[in-house]
Design an enzyme around this catalytic site. Sequence first.
Site, PDB file in Angstrom:
ATOM      1  N   SER A   1      11.755  -1.377   2.447  1.00  0.00           N
ATOM      2  CA  SER A   1      12.217  -1.270   3.263  1.00  0.00           C
ATOM      3  C   SER A   1      11.665  -3.012   3.517  1.00  0.00           C
ATOM      4  CB  SER A   1      11.727  -0.828   4.374  1.00  0.00           C
ATOM      5  OG  SER A   1      12.217   0.473   3.431  1.00  0.00           O
TER       6      SER A   1
ATOM      7  N   HIS B   1      18.465  -1.454  -1.692  1.00  0.00           N
ATOM      8  CA  HIS B   1      17.842  -1.252  -0.484  1.00  0.00           C
ATOM      9  C   HIS B   1      18.643   0.425   0.009  1.00  0.00           C
ATOM     10  CE1 HIS B   1      16.044  -0.899   3.791  1.00  0.00           C
ATOM     11  NE2 HIS B   1      15.367   0.214   3.157  1.00  0.00           N
TER      12      HIS B   1
ATOM     13  N   GLU C   1      21.339  -2.100   0.359  1.00  0.00           N
ATOM     14  CA  GLU C   1      21.668  -3.447   0.332  1.00  0.00           C
ATOM     15  C   GLU C   1      20.815  -3.658  -1.442  1.00  0.00           C
ATOM     16  OE1 GLU C   1      20.789  -4.078   4.956  1.00  0.00           O
ATOM     17  OE2 GLU C   1      18.477  -3.727   3.413  1.00  0.00           O
TER      18      GLU C   1
ATOM     19  N   ASN D   1      17.927  -3.427   8.848  1.00  0.00           N
ATOM     20  CA  ASN D   1      17.089  -2.696   9.450  1.00  0.00           C
ATOM     21  C   ASN D   1      16.501  -4.045  10.595  1.00  0.00           C
ATOM     22  OD1 ASN D   1      15.772  -0.301   8.953  1.00  0.00           O
ATOM     23  ND2 ASN D   1      14.275  -1.362   7.135  1.00  0.00           N
TER      24      ASN D   1
HETATM   25  N1  LIG Z   1      11.433   6.917   3.298  1.00  0.00           N
HETATM   26  C1  LIG Z   1      12.256   6.143   3.892  1.00  0.00           C
HETATM   27  O1  LIG Z   1      13.115   6.788   4.673  1.00  0.00           O
HETATM   28  C2  LIG Z   1      12.429   5.031   2.959  1.00  0.00           C
HETATM   29  C3  LIG Z   1      13.731   4.602   3.233  1.00  0.00           C
HETATM   30  C4  LIG Z   1      14.645   2.905   2.470  1.00  0.00           C
HETATM   31  C5  LIG Z   1      13.656   2.709   1.898  1.00  0.00           C
HETATM   32  N2  LIG Z   1      12.281   3.595   2.043  1.00  0.00           N
HETATM   33  C6  LIG Z   1      10.859   2.484   0.280  1.00  0.00           C
HETATM   34  O2  LIG Z   1      11.269   3.297  -0.725  1.00  0.00           O
HETATM   35  C7  LIG Z   1      10.139   3.789  -0.609  1.00  0.00           C
HETATM   36  C8  LIG Z   1       9.615   5.154  -1.037  1.00  0.00           C
HETATM   37  O3  LIG Z   1       9.237   5.831  -0.090  1.00  0.00           O
HETATM   38  P1  LIG Z   1       9.603   7.217  -0.271  1.00  0.00           P
HETATM   39  O4  LIG Z   1       9.750   7.681   1.212  1.00  0.00           O
HETATM   40  O5  LIG Z   1      10.071   7.342  -1.032  1.00  0.00           O
HETATM   41  O6  LIG Z   1       7.870   7.321  -0.726  1.00  0.00           O
HETATM   42  P2  LIG Z   1       7.393   9.009  -1.348  1.00  0.00           P
HETATM   43  O7  LIG Z   1       5.618   8.878  -0.592  1.00  0.00           O
HETATM   44  O8  LIG Z   1       8.054   9.887  -0.311  1.00  0.00           O
HETATM   45  O9  LIG Z   1       7.295   8.429  -2.225  1.00  0.00           O
HETATM   46  C9  LIG Z   1       6.649   7.670  -2.827  1.00  0.00           C
HETATM   47  C10 LIG Z   1       6.157   8.033  -4.498  1.00  0.00           C
HETATM   48  O10 LIG Z   1       5.283   7.003  -5.370  1.00  0.00           O
HETATM   49  C11 LIG Z   1       4.018   7.836  -6.049  1.00  0.00           C
HETATM   50  N3  LIG Z   1       4.113   6.827  -6.565  1.00  0.00           N
HETATM   51  C12 LIG Z   1       2.755   6.012  -5.827  1.00  0.00           C
HETATM   52  N4  LIG Z   1       2.179   5.302  -6.572  1.00  0.00           N
HETATM   53  C13 LIG Z   1       2.963   4.899  -7.669  1.00  0.00           C
HETATM   54  C14 LIG Z   1       2.715   4.205  -9.289  1.00  0.00           C
HETATM   55  N5  LIG Z   1       2.438   2.915  -8.933  1.00  0.00           N
HETATM   56  N6  LIG Z   1       3.716   4.027 -10.092  1.00  0.00           N
HETATM   57  C15 LIG Z   1       5.140   5.101  -9.171  1.00  0.00           C
HETATM   58  N7  LIG Z   1       4.626   6.437  -8.298  1.00  0.00           N
HETATM   59  C16 LIG Z   1       3.547   5.878  -7.529  1.00  0.00           C
HETATM   60  C17 LIG Z   1       3.866   8.462  -4.881  1.00  0.00           C
HETATM   61  O11 LIG Z   1       2.970   9.864  -5.881  1.00  0.00           O
HETATM   62  C18 LIG Z   1       5.302   9.829  -4.253  1.00  0.00           C
HETATM   63  O12 LIG Z   1       5.380  10.358  -5.373  1.00  0.00           O
HETATM   64  C19 LIG Z   1       9.004   2.256   0.013  1.00  0.00           C
HETATM   65  O13 LIG Z   1       9.172   1.439  -0.986  1.00  0.00           O
HETATM   66  C20 LIG Z   1      10.001   2.891   1.429  1.00  0.00           C
HETATM   67  O14 LIG Z   1       9.621   1.817   1.938  1.00  0.00           O
HETATM   68  C21 LIG Z   1      11.535   4.312   2.314  1.00  0.00           C
END
Ligand SMILES: NC(=O)c1ccc[n+]([C@@H]2O[C@H](COP(=O)([O-])OP(=O)(O)OC[C@H]3O[C@@H](n4cnc5c(N)ncnc54)[C@H](O)[C@@H]3O)[C@@H](O)[C@H]2O)c1
Length: 509
Positions: A120, A141, A153, A191
């Site tokens: 993000s 994204h 995106e 964003n």
């Molecule tokens: N949650 C949101 O609203 C949202 C929206 C858009 C984008 N994002 C982006 O998406 C990504 C994930 O967000 P999320 O909310 O799903 O996070 P989350 O914490 O729910 O999940 C992340 C997962 O990644 C795993 N992980 C961490 N390091 C790792 C690695 N090196 N290799 C493999 N797995 C690994 C963790 O164990 C966890 O299960 C981030 O970059 C975040 O900025 C999140």
Amino acid sequence: MRDIDIIGVAGAGAMGRGIAQIAAQAGITVRLFDVQPEAVTAAREALQAVWNRLVEKQRMTADEAQASLERVVPCSSLNDMADVDLVVEAIVERLDIKEELFRKLEDIVGPDCILASNTSSLSITAIAAACKNPARVVGYHFFNPVPLMKVVEVIDGARSHPQYGDALMALARRMGHTPVRAKDMPGFIVNHGGRGMNIEGLKTAQECVAPFHVIDAIMRGQAGFRMGPFELMDLTGLDVSHPVMESIYQQFYDEPRFRPSPITAVRTAGGLLGRKTGEGFYRYQDGQKIVEPEAAVPALPETLNVWVAPYHSTGHRRAAALLRELGVEPVTSDEPPHDALIIVTPYGEDTATVVAQYQLDGRRTVALDTFFGLEAGKRRVLMCSAATTAQWRDAAHALFARDGSPVSVIADSAGFVGQRIVATIINVACDIAQQGIATPEDIDQAISLGLGYPGGGPLSLGDALGSAHVLDVLRGMLRTTGDMRYRSSLWLQRRVQLGMSLRSEAAVA
Ligand SMILES: NC(=O)c1ccc[n+]([C@@H]2O[C@H](COP(=O)([O-])OP(=O)(O)OC[C@H]3O[C@@H](n4cnc5c(N)ncnc54)[C@H](O)[C@@H]3O)[C@@H](O)[C@H]2O)c1
């Protein structure tokens, strides 16, 4: 370039499992990996539960659900991704960890495999810089929850080759999502476009124009948004929105349009994060927002002369027409009679500025916001100067509530509440277009689908409200406050000057 039939998803958290769901439903095989193997198991179980519910609701057959589940293949090692056409990374939001993952993947996947990041806030160009072949690194994204938020995106980094982004655009459509294309700039489109609402809402509250709930009620009832800024921040949580506000401001090198408010810094430090902590800008009981009662409508005086200032032609016409509908014939003398309520209809200026400019009696002057139209049932907004007395304020309130329409009375403000927030949202969107971050069409699609804003997106909304009026509001705000956050985008200014739609690109590229 080969078709995308098998994808890898790294990270089985909230986003990874959502991406796996829409891909598997579209017939794509998903290799799902997480550093915590139990996260992959939990994700598969959660997906199975989702698909079982869809079968119960007859939105998919049991066979389709079973086939979708079988397409989500758990991986115990990144090496299992050797045959994928694309990897979408949805791991923790840290540049060093994402760089390390991409470096490892480069040694595993084939030479044509696309490496996509769901980040993000990190730069795609920065993630790609760690790779031997940065051309195949692209942003992808998605928004949370992925199956319901139908926009994605596709972000080209400075060294991405467009063919990879093109393939992700096609894949998104196959998965039932609307793809939009963006340059690698802070906040991408959604964003970035979302800055206006919260930041201008906070500035309005900080100036004590109105309490949080009144600002929200105006944004809903007058400007037609689904939520106001404080409802939205309570839903997202200040632990998320406050750091994003600071980060985007810093990434644009202290751009005044994005200057955050100390209100969120203080409230974040105090744990008033929103719904998740039971108290934010609102208090919550059993998950329900405690709603403030609407201010009581005062009694209408038996006789009331009303004079509408002729200085703003559209505003004057709209206000006079409404008064006639309310059964009051406005006095037509050039100067206001000594006993009349004075109604002014500024765009972007505050009441005090109009009073001073036209030498009016400030005690009897009340401003009416005519910018959004004044149809019955739509919330009406009245604004008092510091000199307006309670007697004249109440008379105006009673008068404009006469047909049962809700009325909010606010303190003096350059651009009331709705004008300033909506003009800011449109101005930010215009500047996204001016910076070439995305096409006008994609800006509108991204913001209306990603943020749920009304009117088909901010550029279309600006056209519908009248771009010249939006420009008047911004110029009035800039003149009144001297704050450079209100300077108009050149995109807006030039399209007004040339009589073009805000959605039109230059005739010659
Ligand atoms: N949650 C949101 O609203 C949202 C929206 C858009 C984008 N994002 C982006 O998406 C990504 C994930 O967000 P999320 O909310 O799903 O996070 P989350 O914490 O729910 O999940 C992340 C997962 O990644 C795993 N992980 C961490 N390091 C790792 C690695 N090196 N290799 C493999 N797995 C690994 C963790 O164990 C966890 O299960 C981030 O970059 C975040 O900025 C999140």
